[in-house]
Design an enzyme around this catalytic site. Structure first.
Site: not given
Length: 243
Positions: A71, A96, A125, A147, A151, A183, A221, A223-224
């Protein structure tokens, strides 16, 4: 944004390290979270491999595992902790860099199993780890709510790009899956465009609307949850590694 330092294990900076964009720390951790991090993380940490080092993924876990998953950017760790609990015979490596996210994972693991044999945490990373893994080492790779770098001038910072897909294609065995969730409508389109260029992958859906419902074997998660709360639709995309 200044480039953060990547330690080479000798107090220096790795010259070959890819440039990292993003936060490594957020708000100061509470005492309980800090204590949990200090107690649990050392047992789970996967050290950064050297530039020419090669790893044997199954041997990274103290108990035998039938396959290994990766992951990338596990965020708060909800998905990783739940997958580890559901699949105790699968080794899961979570990458992470955000310390607060790692502390969150420790909390979720503690609630299920504070000493899991099938979880390893790479607190760096993911691009520093992937080259050290052998071909066909993985059966699933998760990139969940990365992320979006909305832009246009920042598009090259998106994790789903051709360079990283080179590595993922190499690491996934035939029949393995790359799972991507977002999303952000632009990131969803970007992901489909990038994967469409890859003959090694096939999209398991025929239309985007088929990806709006999260599969049962895909834990949610936070974030969802945030996206749903404000009415943003999510996409749960799966790409199968072809022969």
């Amino acid at each position: 944004m200044s480039q953060p330092e990547f330690e080479d294990g000798k107090g220096g900076v790795r010259e070959d390290a890819p440039r990292f964009y993003g936060r490594r720390r957020g708000k100061r951790l509470r005492v309980q979270a800090q204590g949990r991090l200090e107690e649990m993380l050392p047992r789970l940490t996967l050290p950064e491999p050297g530039p020419d080092e090669r790893l044997d993924p199954p041997s990274l876990f103290p108990s035998p595992v039938r396959e290994v998953w990766l992951e990338v950017g596990f965020g708060g760790g909800e998905h990783l902790a739940e997958q580890a609990a559901r699949h105790p015979d699968v080794g899961i490596i979570g990458c992470e860099v955000f310390v607060n996210g790692i502390a969150s994972l420790m909390k979720h693991l503690e609630a299920k199993d504070p000493t899991p044999d099938n979880v390893r945490v790479f607190p760096e990373d993911a691009r520093l780890l992937m080259p050290a893994l052998p071909d066909g080492a993985l059966t699933r790779v998760f990139v969940l709510f990365p992320d979006p770098w909305p832009k246009k001038r920042h598009a090259e910072r998106r994790f789903i790009n051709q360079d990283n897909l080179d590595q993922i294609a190499r690491l996934l065995r035939v029949g393995g899956e790359l799972r991507v969730a977002s999303d952000d409508a632009n990131y969803v389109d970007w992901t489909l465009e990038q994967l469409a260029k890859r003959p090694e992958f096939e999209w398991t859906a025929k239309a985007l609307e088929e990806c709006r419902i999260r599969p049962d074997d895909w834990p949610p998660t936070r974030y969802e949850g945030k996206a749903v709360a404000v009415g943003r639709p999510c996409a749960f995309m799966r790409f199968r590694r072809k022969a």
